[in-house]
Design an enzyme around this catalytic site. Structure first.
Site, PDB file in Angstrom:
ATOM      1  N   GLY A   1      47.057  11.344  40.120  1.00 33.76           N
ATOM      2  CA  GLY A   1      45.919  11.098  39.257  1.00 33.76           C
ATOM      3  C   GLY A   1      45.592   9.635  39.059  1.00 33.76           C
ATOM      4  O   GLY A   1      44.639   9.291  38.363  1.00 33.76           O
TER       5      GLY A   1
ATOM      6  N   GLY B   1      44.661   7.482  41.423  1.00 30.23           N
ATOM      7  CA  GLY B   1      43.583   7.003  42.283  1.00 30.23           C
ATOM      8  C   GLY B   1      43.989   6.700  43.719  1.00 30.23           C
ATOM      9  O   GLY B   1      43.259   6.003  44.430  1.00 30.23           O
ATOM     10  N   LYS B   2      45.095   7.231  44.201  1.00 33.81           N
ATOM     11  CA  LYS B   2      45.511   6.993  45.594  1.00 33.81           C
ATOM     12  C   LYS B   2      44.514   7.586  46.579  1.00 33.81           C
ATOM     13  O   LYS B   2      44.053   6.911  47.492  1.00 33.81           O
ATOM     14  CB  LYS B   2      46.881   7.643  45.869  1.00 33.81           C
ATOM     15  CG  LYS B   2      48.021   7.087  45.069  1.00 33.81           C
ATOM     16  CD  LYS B   2      49.323   7.822  45.374  1.00 33.81           C
ATOM     17  CE  LYS B   2      49.311   9.291  44.989  1.00 33.81           C
ATOM     18  NZ  LYS B   2      49.193   9.558  43.550  1.00 33.81           N
ATOM     19  N   SER B   3      44.205   8.858  46.377  1.00 28.93           N
ATOM     20  CA  SER B   3      43.325   9.525  47.338  1.00 28.93           C
ATOM     21  C   SER B   3      41.909   8.954  47.252  1.00 28.93           C
ATOM     22  O   SER B   3      41.225   8.830  48.261  1.00 28.93           O
ATOM     23  CB  SER B   3      43.302  11.028  47.090  1.00 28.93           C
ATOM     24  OG  SER B   3      44.622  11.533  47.139  1.00 28.93           O
ATOM     25  N   TYR B   4      41.504   8.612  46.052  1.00 26.22           N
ATOM     26  CA  TYR B   4      40.184   7.988  45.909  1.00 26.22           C
ATOM     27  C   TYR B   4      40.135   6.687  46.705  1.00 26.22           C
ATOM     28  O   TYR B   4      39.163   6.381  47.373  1.00 26.22           O
ATOM     29  CB  TYR B   4      39.885   7.730  44.429  1.00 26.22           C
ATOM     30  CG  TYR B   4      38.527   7.096  44.204  1.00 26.22           C
ATOM     31  CD1 TYR B   4      37.387   7.875  44.155  1.00 26.22           C
ATOM     32  CD2 TYR B   4      38.402   5.709  44.065  1.00 26.22           C
ATOM     33  CE1 TYR B   4      36.133   7.304  43.983  1.00 26.22           C
ATOM     34  CE2 TYR B   4      37.156   5.127  43.882  1.00 26.22           C
ATOM     35  CZ  TYR B   4      36.029   5.926  43.844  1.00 26.22           C
ATOM     36  OH  TYR B   4      34.799   5.343  43.682  1.00 26.22           O
TER      37      TYR B   4
ATOM     38  N   ASP C   1      48.536   8.265  52.369  1.00 32.34           N
ATOM     39  CA  ASP C   1      48.352   8.615  50.963  1.00 32.34           C
ATOM     40  C   ASP C   1      49.673   9.234  50.523  1.00 32.34           C
ATOM     41  O   ASP C   1      49.986  10.369  50.869  1.00 32.34           O
ATOM     42  CB  ASP C   1      47.210   9.636  50.869  1.00 32.34           C
ATOM     43  CG  ASP C   1      46.810   9.963  49.437  1.00 32.34           C
ATOM     44  OD1 ASP C   1      47.497   9.525  48.495  1.00 32.34           O
ATOM     45  OD2 ASP C   1      45.800  10.666  49.266  1.00 32.34           O
TER      46      ASP C   1
ATOM     47  N   GLY D   1      52.664  11.727  44.811  1.00 31.58           N
ATOM     48  CA  GLY D   1      52.713  11.115  43.482  1.00 31.58           C
ATOM     49  C   GLY D   1      54.112  10.606  43.160  1.00 31.58           C
ATOM     50  O   GLY D   1      55.097  11.256  43.462  1.00 31.58           O
TER      51      GLY D   1
END
Ligand SMILES: Nc1ncnc2c1ncn2[C@@H]1O[C@H](COP(=O)(O)OP(=O)(O)O)[C@@H](O)[C@H]1O
Ligand SMILES: [Mg+2]
Length: 389
Positions: A100, A102-105, A248, A251
């Protein structure tokens, strides 16, 4: 290229709807390449300052002159890594942080204009440059693979039949690779975008208390990029091959923090193992770089992730790590995995300007929030023949 082989950036995202509705307070500030963190629970501790190669303030919006957009992050990090790939280096960009954060973003982003992440921007740029520079003497080829590592098992995201458990082997010259992994030739950005989409859909997502669609796996998007030059006089051909791995990471939250049990706990242990190993590998490499000596022992083999990334992290490769931070409440803990962003110079006085290489990380463990998306890359492949610059 002068300088260290690892660049470190941090990036803070906007509040999620949930955080906004709870009037969350932003505990992070950024100025230049310095990140400042105040722990509201321990005001006595004051504000801690950390300096990185880049500190990206993405908490606000375009109107804010300090705002770091997707474009900006790509221009600083993606463009440089792409340039290294054209020079013949292997390159690797990793996104690290809690679910949550922001890695994938940052890596993939969203389809809307201005929201695309590093991976699609880099692929588009790659083909634009290939179109500009291609000639009868110079030809290019691009191959893509996309895999995911979940609980130390490798799954091919570009093969719908793959159920995981692909074997990782080592080629005597080319290094570690995944047996039977699809490696698809692509001729345009549209081709690559299609593969990205289908791979993203295939990713493992599982619900945890932290986040309903949190990504519990590492995703490695890899491009094998070859440049073949034919000398018109001698008719001799030379080939430069570079591997671009865009990762990516899963988490980084601790298993216990998410109320994990059973399989989730096992996932957590595996994730921590690879992140811890990644931290050790990067520290060992960075230390060797800073002391200008050969690293003694680098524990690549301790996790599938680092083993597969071996040719992308060590030797003549260029690495960038982006730590995604949630803006809200922090859980400042000394997790070992944080070494992944901390790097070797922890003992140095902070902050420093112009430093290179992995610096101590701010490593705020951020509050839960947001949802997960996907990630990217890595892969085995041919051998790079690096051209030094
Ligand atoms: N810099 C940013 N700007 C706008 N939205 C963001 C940003 N970073 C993350 N988000 C949003 O926050 C949520 C969580 O981000 P995500 O990239 O999925 O986290 P992670 O991959 O680290 O689990 C998503 O809805 C994402 O679109
Ligand atoms: Mg994600």
């Amino acid at each position: 290229m002068a300088g260290a082989s690892v660049k470190v950036a941090v990036r803070v995202r906007p509040f999620s709807a949930r955080e906004s509705s709870r009037q969350a307070k932003c505990v992070i500030q950024m100025r230049g390449n310095t990140t400042c963190i105040t722990n509201p629970k321990l005001p006595k501790d004051g504000t801690k300052h950390f300096t990185f190669d880049y500190s990206y303030w993405s908490h606000t919006s375009e109107e804010d002159p300090n705002f770091a957009s997707q474009r900006r992050v790509y221009q600083d990090i993606g463009e440089e890594m792409l340039a290294h790939a054209f020079e013949g280096y292997n390159v690797c960009i990793l996104a690290y942080g809690q679910t949550g954060a922001g890695k994938s973003y940052t890596m993939m982003g969203r389809q809307e204009p201005g929201q695309r992440g590093i991976i699609p921007q880099l692929c588009e740029d790659l083909f634009a440059r290939v179109a500009r520079e291609g000639s009868p003497e110079l030809s290019f080829s691009v191959e893509v693979s996309y895999l995911e590592i979940y609980c130390e098992r490798v799954r091919d995201l570009l093969n719908p039949k793959s159920r995981g458990g692909l074997r990782v082997r080592e080629h005597p010259l080319l290094g570690p690779y995944v047996q039977d992994l699809s490696r698809l030739a692509v001729a345009s950005f549209a081709d690559i975008a299609d593969l990205m989409d289908s791979g993203n859909k295939a990713r493992t997502v599982a619900a945890t208390n932290m986040n309903e669609t949190s990504s519990r796996s590492h995703a490695v998007f890899s491009i094998v990029f070859s440049q073949r030059r034919q000398d018109p006089l001698s008719e001799l051909a030379t080939e430069k091959v570079s591997r671009i791995s865009l990762v990516d990471l899963a988490g980084s939250e601790r298993a216990d923090a998410s109320g994990a049990k059973g399989i989730r706990l096992k996932e957590g242990a595996n994730i921590n193992k690879s992140l811890t190993t990644l931290g050790k590998v990067i520290s060992a490499l960075a230390e060797a770089t800073s002391k200008k000596k050969k690293p003694e022992f680098i524990p690549y083999r301790d996790s599938v992730l680092t083993w597969l990334l071996k040719e992308n992290l060590g030797g003549n490769s260029r690495t960038a790590m982006i730590a995604a931070l949630s803006p809200g409440r922090l859980q400042l803990r000394g997790d070992a995995e944080h070494a992944a962003v901390r790097g070797p110079h922890e003992a140095d006085p902070l902050p420093r300007g112009d430093q290179r290489g992995p610096e101590r990380a701010a490593d705020p463990r951020a509050a839960p929030g947001g949802d997960a998306a996907q990630g990217a890359a890595q892969r085995p492949g041919k051998r790079k023949k690096s051209s030094q610059s």
